[in-house]
Design an enzyme around this catalytic site. Structure first.
Site, short mmCIF file in Angstrom:
data_model
loop_
_atom_site.label_atom_id
_atom_site.label_comp_id
_atom_site.label_asym_id
_atom_site.label_seq_id
_atom_site.Cartn_x
_atom_site.Cartn_y
_atom_site.Cartn_z
N CYS A 266 0.83 -1.22 0.00
CA CYS A 266 0.00 0.00 0.00
C CYS A 266 0.86 1.27 0.00
O CYS A 266 1.55 1.52 -0.97
CB CYS A 266 -0.99 -0.04 1.16
N HIS A 349 -3.91 -5.39 -0.54
CA HIS A 349 -3.67 -5.92 0.80
C HIS A 349 -3.75 -7.44 0.82
O HIS A 349 -4.83 -8.01 1.06
CB HIS A 349 -4.67 -5.31 1.79
N GLU A 351 -2.82 -9.39 3.07
CA GLU A 351 -3.15 -9.88 4.42
C GLU A 351 -4.65 -9.96 4.65
O GLU A 351 -5.11 -10.50 5.67
CB GLU A 351 -2.51 -8.98 5.48
#
Length: 376
Positions: A266, A349, A351
């Site tokens: 990011c 992202h 995750e």
């Protein structure tokens, strides 16, 4: 309690407060996730933004301790069609209104969120204000126009780590470093220095699962301190605001890529893009949600991703960096790697939290990149 939303172009919607009296402003954006509102609220990258959820019912499963992505709420306000005040979930510790009130974050419901999302989709993300005190649209618009735009704002100081900390036992842990940055690693994984610009906790969890021992440090942790720490690699986190304003951080990243294998997600990806000679541009309405298609150009595989960014990296004329991932909605850059240096990053992202886990393989790639470069 009646409330009013006014955007900078005069677009106005009425609703009501579900958190009490308020007046606040910020950049108004929408996120397309059907779930994950708690992760959105506690994601530091939303600092300075008023978030509209496109799914009509929000709050029905309450607030769960396991779903926190930081220690507090970071968005300026939460805009929903309907807020559920009586959640049904055995893990819930409180209802959404109480959670927002705990962190003095305004919540507004009864909005036509479809109309708001369509307006932002057509006209772009823009400044706005909500108020229970000023119900005159013209007067509230004047206050909106006095607000700063997101472009040109450095918001990292509001959410970044102030002191170094380790991550283990699924939580931040206080640590002591030498004056020069030296650190006694615990030996639980490959030593990784994590620059915390407003990191999501699930990134730290995934780094641990991939075989790293993360040590988080503030954005001003110098290259000399990084070298003295004994880390084998550097990770740059997510965070809010306009990456082009982070001139000191970009200069530091430029030093770090000459010393370490470096990865980022990011905002970290955007800083790497700047440090390697690229630029960043503002997206019309951003990418926010957990259903964005991304193509991995190295394998041809398409994954559904979790995203939250209003800026994107542009690599025009940067010949020693190549794209690894693209967004299939608008073809913007979603990942890069240097052709000769051990440097790679992604915009989205992997995750998740909330969202699909299609991109979690990237933490293995991070581990392979840093491990091979460090000989570990």
């Amino acid at each position: 309690m009646k409330a009013l939303l006014v955007l900078e172009d005069g677009f106005t919607l009425e609703g009501k407060s579900f958190t009490g009296d308020f007046e606040t402003g910020g950049e108004v954006i929408f996120t397309t996730g059907m779930t994950g509102y708690q992760e959105v609220l506690t994601d530091p990258s939303y600092y300075g933004q008023m978030v509209c959820m496109t799914y009509p019912l929000v709050g029905n499963y309450g607030i769960c301790e396991a779903d926190m992505e930081s220690a507090r709420v970071h968005c300026s306000a939460f805009l929903v069609k309907e807020c559920c005040k009586q959640p049904s979930n055995w893990q819930s510790v409180m209802a959404l209104p109480a959670f927002l009130q705990k962190f003095d974050t305004p919540g507004m419901e009864g909005l036509d969120t479809r109309a708001l999302t369509r307006h932002l989709r057509i006209n772009g993300a823009m400044r706005g204000m909500i108020s229970t005190r000023e119900l005159n649209p013209a007067a509230l618009k004047e206050k909106v126009l006095a607000q700063p735009t997101m472009k040109g704002r450095n918001l990292v100081p509001f959410v970044a780590a102030q002191e170094p900390y380790a991550w283990f036992d699924n939580q931040p842990q206080k640590v002591s470093l030498g004056a020069d940055g030296a650190y006694a690693w615990r030996g639980t994984g490959l030593p990784l220095l994590v620059y915390d610009y407003g990191i999501k906790w699930n990134i730290l969890r995934r780094l641990c699962e991939a075989g790293f021992e993360p040590l988080a440090v503030p954005p001003n942790f110098s290259a000399a301190q990084a070298k003295a720490s004994g880390a084998k690699g550097v990770f740059l986190s997510n965070g809010p605001g306009d990456p082009a304003t982070l001139t000191a951080e970009i200069a530091l990243v430029r030093e770090l890529v000459g010393m370490f294998p470096v990865t980022g997600i990011c905002l970290g990806h955007q800083l790497i893009g700047h440090a390697l000679g690229g630029t960043t541009g503002k997206l019309k309405f951003g990418h926010h949600g957990c259903n964005h298609p991304v193509k991995d150009l190295t394998t041809g595989r398409i994954e559904i991703s979790s995203q939250n960014h209003g800026f994107h990296v542009v690599l025009d004329g940067v010949n020693d960096v190549e794209a690894t991932h693209i967004n299939l909605n608008d073809n913007t850059l979603e990942g890069l790697r240097h052709k000769t240096l051990p440097v790679m990053s992604v915009q989205y992202h992997p995750e998740a939290a909330a969202g699909p886990r299609d991109g979690q393989y990237l933490f293995g790639r991070f581990r392979q990149l840093i491990g091979e470069a460090a000989g570990a």
